[in-house]
Write a protein that holds these residues in place. Sequence first.
Motif, PDB file in Angstrom:
ATOM      1  N   LEU A 114       0.748  -1.181   0.081  1.00 22.59           N
ATOM      2  CA  LEU A 114       0.208  -0.023  -0.120  1.00 22.59           C
ATOM      3  C   LEU A 114       0.920   1.165   0.024  1.00 22.59           C
ATOM      4  O   LEU A 114       0.684   2.095  -0.713  1.00 22.59           O
ATOM      5  N   TYR A 115       1.940   1.261   0.819  1.00 24.93           N
ATOM      6  CA  TYR A 115       2.880   2.415   0.724  1.00 24.93           C
ATOM      7  C   TYR A 115       3.371   2.677  -0.463  1.00 24.93           C
ATOM      8  O   TYR A 115       3.625   3.709  -0.978  1.00 24.93           O
ATOM      9  N   VAL A 116       3.859   1.541  -1.138  1.00 24.95           N
ATOM     10  CA  VAL A 116       4.562   1.720  -2.710  1.00 24.95           C
ATOM     11  C   VAL A 116       3.554   2.416  -3.476  1.00 24.95           C
ATOM     12  O   VAL A 116       3.639   3.331  -4.212  1.00 24.95           O
ATOM     13  N   CYS A 117       2.285   1.961  -3.280  1.00 19.48           N
ATOM     14  CA  CYS A 117       1.104   2.099  -4.261  1.00 19.48           C
ATOM     15  C   CYS A 117       0.855   3.750  -4.114  1.00 19.48           C
ATOM     16  O   CYS A 117       0.829   4.517  -5.094  1.00 19.48           O
ATOM     17  N   GLU A 118       0.502   3.975  -2.838  1.00 21.27           N
ATOM     18  CA  GLU A 118       0.194   5.419  -2.609  1.00 21.27           C
ATOM     19  C   GLU A 118       1.317   6.477  -2.901  1.00 21.27           C
ATOM     20  O   GLU A 118       0.666   7.450  -3.303  1.00 21.27           O
ATOM     21  N   THR A 119       2.450   6.228  -2.453  1.00 19.71           N
ATOM     22  CA  THR A 119       3.347   7.316  -2.396  1.00 19.71           C
ATOM     23  C   THR A 119       4.487   7.167  -3.708  1.00 19.71           C
ATOM     24  O   THR A 119       4.950   8.067  -4.044  1.00 19.71           O
ATOM     25  N   GLN A 120       4.261   6.003  -4.357  1.00 22.05           N
ATOM     26  CA  GLN A 120       5.252   5.999  -5.434  1.00 22.05           C
ATOM     27  C   GLN A 120       4.420   6.066  -6.782  1.00 22.05           C
ATOM     28  O   GLN A 120       4.732   6.923  -7.715  1.00 22.05           O
ATOM     29  N   ILE A 121       3.595   5.063  -7.135  1.00 21.12           N
ATOM     30  CA  ILE A 121       2.644   4.921  -8.139  1.00 21.12           C
ATOM     31  C   ILE A 121       1.901   6.014  -8.418  1.00 21.12           C
ATOM     32  O   ILE A 121       1.798   6.684  -9.557  1.00 21.12           O
ATOM     33  N   GLU A 122       1.042   6.199  -7.356  1.00 27.18           N
ATOM     34  CA  GLU A 122       0.054   7.414  -7.559  1.00 27.18           C
ATOM     35  C   GLU A 122       0.628   8.610  -7.647  1.00 27.18           C
ATOM     36  O   GLU A 122      -0.071   9.673  -8.222  1.00 27.18           O
ATOM     37  N   THR A 123       1.943   8.824  -7.365  1.00 25.74           N
ATOM     38  CA  THR A 123       2.531  10.323  -7.355  1.00 25.74           C
ATOM     39  C   THR A 123       3.341  10.242  -8.726  1.00 25.74           C
ATOM     40  O   THR A 123       3.914  11.460  -8.971  1.00 25.74           O
ATOM     41  N   GLY A 124       3.412   9.151  -9.577  1.00 29.28           N
ATOM     42  CA  GLY A 124       4.310   9.197 -10.645  1.00 29.28           C
ATOM     43  C   GLY A 124       5.654   8.988 -10.397  1.00 29.28           C
ATOM     44  O   GLY A 124       6.444   9.119 -11.074  1.00 29.28           O
ATOM     45  N   GLU A 125       6.022   8.648  -9.147  1.00 32.18           N
ATOM     46  CA  GLU A 125       7.379   8.648  -8.912  1.00 32.18           C
ATOM     47  C   GLU A 125       7.715   7.117  -9.406  1.00 32.18           C
ATOM     48  O   GLU A 125       9.070   6.749  -9.569  1.00 32.18           O
ATOM     49  N   ALA A 126       6.863   6.361  -9.648  1.00 35.59           N
ATOM     50  CA  ALA A 126       7.197   4.753 -10.102  1.00 35.59           C
ATOM     51  C   ALA A 126       6.072   4.317 -10.961  1.00 35.59           C
ATOM     52  O   ALA A 126       4.874   4.960 -10.938  1.00 35.59           O
ATOM     53  N   ALA A 127       6.205   3.554 -11.905  1.00 35.00           N
ATOM     54  CA  ALA A 127       5.140   2.826 -12.602  1.00 35.00           C
ATOM     55  C   ALA A 127       5.098   1.340 -12.156  1.00 35.00           C
ATOM     56  O   ALA A 127       6.188   0.745 -12.051  1.00 35.00           O
ATOM     57  N   LEU A 128       3.990   0.669 -12.541  1.00 31.84           N
ATOM     58  CA  LEU A 128       3.937  -0.694 -12.222  1.00 31.84           C
ATOM     59  C   LEU A 128       4.842  -1.433 -13.112  1.00 31.84           C
ATOM     60  O   LEU A 128       5.287  -2.590 -12.800  1.00 31.84           O
ATOM     61  N   ASP A 129       5.178  -1.061 -14.149  1.00 33.76           N
ATOM     62  CA  ASP A 129       6.151  -1.776 -15.384  1.00 33.76           C
ATOM     63  C   ASP A 129       7.619  -1.233 -15.178  1.00 33.76           C
ATOM     64  O   ASP A 129       8.572  -1.886 -16.009  1.00 33.76           O
ATOM     65  N   ASP A 130       7.858  -0.479 -14.161  1.00 29.87           N
ATOM     66  CA  ASP A 130       9.249   0.061 -13.905  1.00 29.87           C
ATOM     67  C   ASP A 130      10.133  -1.443 -13.334  1.00 29.87           C
ATOM     68  O   ASP A 130       9.542  -2.167 -12.753  1.00 29.87           O
ATOM     69  N   ALA A 131      11.568  -1.119 -13.672  1.00 29.91           N
ATOM     70  CA  ALA A 131      12.253  -2.112 -13.416  1.00 29.91           C
ATOM     71  C   ALA A 131      12.855  -2.020 -11.939  1.00 29.91           C
ATOM     72  O   ALA A 131      13.340  -0.932 -11.637  1.00 29.91           O
ATOM     73  N   CYS A 132      12.960  -3.021 -11.150  1.00 29.68           N
ATOM     74  CA  CYS A 132      13.199  -2.828  -9.637  1.00 29.68           C
ATOM     75  C   CYS A 132      14.273  -3.745  -9.497  1.00 29.68           C
ATOM     76  O   CYS A 132      14.296  -4.802  -9.921  1.00 29.68           O
ATOM     77  N   PRO A 133      15.451  -3.286  -8.686  1.00 29.64           N
ATOM     78  CA  PRO A 133      16.474  -4.351  -8.417  1.00 29.64           C
ATOM     79  C   PRO A 133      16.178  -5.345  -7.687  1.00 29.64           C
ATOM     80  O   PRO A 133      15.405  -5.011  -6.694  1.00 29.64           O
ATOM     81  N   GLY A 134      16.756  -6.822  -7.817  1.00 30.37           N
ATOM     82  CA  GLY A 134      16.279  -7.795  -6.987  1.00 30.37           C
ATOM     83  C   GLY A 134      17.289  -7.969  -5.885  1.00 30.37           C
ATOM     84  O   GLY A 134      18.478  -7.323  -5.830  1.00 30.37           O
ATOM     85  N   THR A 135      16.798  -8.604  -4.965  1.00 30.35           N
ATOM     86  CA  THR A 135      17.806  -8.905  -3.632  1.00 30.35           C
ATOM     87  C   THR A 135      18.294 -10.512  -3.842  1.00 30.35           C
ATOM     88  O   THR A 135      17.658 -11.252  -4.230  1.00 30.35           O
ATOM     89  N   ASP A 136      19.582 -10.451  -3.072  1.00 32.90           N
ATOM     90  CA  ASP A 136      19.811 -11.958  -3.028  1.00 32.90           C
ATOM     91  C   ASP A 136      20.205 -12.063  -1.433  1.00 32.90           C
ATOM     92  O   ASP A 136      20.736 -13.191  -1.023  1.00 32.90           O
ATOM     93  N   ALA A 137      19.361 -11.593  -0.495  1.00 32.05           N
ATOM     94  CA  ALA A 137      19.496 -11.590   0.710  1.00 32.05           C
ATOM     95  C   ALA A 137      19.147 -12.909   1.327  1.00 32.05           C
ATOM     96  O   ALA A 137      19.790 -13.343   2.301  1.00 32.05           O
ATOM     97  N   TYR A 138      18.303 -13.758   0.809  1.00 35.43           N
ATOM     98  CA  TYR A 138      17.803 -14.947   1.436  1.00 35.43           C
ATOM     99  C   TYR A 138      18.177 -16.244   0.773  1.00 35.43           C
ATOM    100  O   TYR A 138      19.253 -16.828   1.042  1.00 35.43           O
TER     101      TYR A 138
END
Length: 432
Positions: A232-256
């Motif tokens: 919800l945080y990502v959608c409200e503050t990033q997608i709805e504000t235009g800071e990000a889009a659903l088809d943007d590329a995000c870096p993956g993690t190898d933490a686990y």
Amino acid sequence: MSIDGGRRDPHFHAAKHEADVHPRHAAPAHGAHPHHDRPEGSAGFPHATRPESDPSHAHPHDAPHPRPIAAPSQGGKTARTLAPKAVAFVAAVALIALAGAISLERCAAESAAPADVAAPQQPAPVPDDKPMTNPPASTSGAFDPSPASLDAVPADDGLQTFMLPSQDGTQSGAAPALAQSDAEAIERAIHAVEEYGDASIVFYSLENGAGIAYHADTAVYGASSFKAPYALYVCETQIETGEAALDDACPGTDAYDPDSPYNGGSYPLYDLIASAIVYSDNNAFGSLRETFDARGYDEWAEGLGLVDAAWRDDSWYPWYCARTSAKAWTEMYAYLQGGTDAARYLGALLGQTEVSFLRAALADTGAAVYDKAGWCADEDPRWNGLCDAGIVSVDGTPYIMSVMTGMPDGEEERALLEDLAAALFAARGALA
């Protein structure tokens, strides 16, 4: 567009841990990142897989990737099997946001990923018995739910009823009275849970603010139940504000898990959100946290009054209470009602969560459930958590239900949580 991460430990890729060493019982290896030392459902790291024969230790993330999964469905009917992991039905649903208004039940189109994005797996048809585009039922009463209104939930110990004020501060009426049989059934279910761990409960009607609470401020390990509020945080503050889009590329993690499909590389944002919500994938969630934690998460959480869900340096998953959970889901409800492409997409995912104790508990009631569960069993009881929270709609009336417990994950404990959820829901007549 590619999204750069934030709050990332530059050394965490070098972390090496023994499978049988508990991260708090030995000095961490060089580069160990404190956010990543607690995979849901496991006391150690991914290769310390517990045997399937022990239900208290079994966890869907212990299965190798990919795996075929049968989608859960309302009313106990089993939907047809979805394609393995990642964006099985999700890639089709994502076309709401990526291609506009599409009939989701018929959508099986394939969308090409940008060149710098790892291509999702082939989409499977969306189950025909799933209303994928409709948000939870809207309210028709004068009560206007808000996260701040949850401050009025009683902080007293014991089973309580309450009536929340509307946003203008006026009270909608007197606190409801539970029938003795309903109160006794809820208390029996609570006492059974408390044989294994703490319980914190908030259940209320979004129609009028009437509700039931028990130890609303007792914090427990929320495990993956927090993946939905974070989305919800990502959608409200990033997608709805235009800071990000659903088809943007995000870096993956190898933490686990070095064998996870979300190790390193980059992935569509919609894919990470879908796998974190529907399949409770820890690597997908970790990728979201590393990308967006530093982009205003604490400010968002503070603004909603999520006082025990602030960013912390020892876990991606907070210890939080039912009041905080109910605040987050009240905000979720308002967001889903907005009907944007991202809101409809998120709502579709919440209605398809693979593990849902609430949906199992209410399978025979005709209720629609939009939720996210969390589960973890550990020899250190601080890390035990068995929780579920979300929006439950039946007969046109929406409710927020948050059942947070400190029980370890196990078949018996899951049944106890479901019994408690069922007892709460059976008392909803008093909230009308």
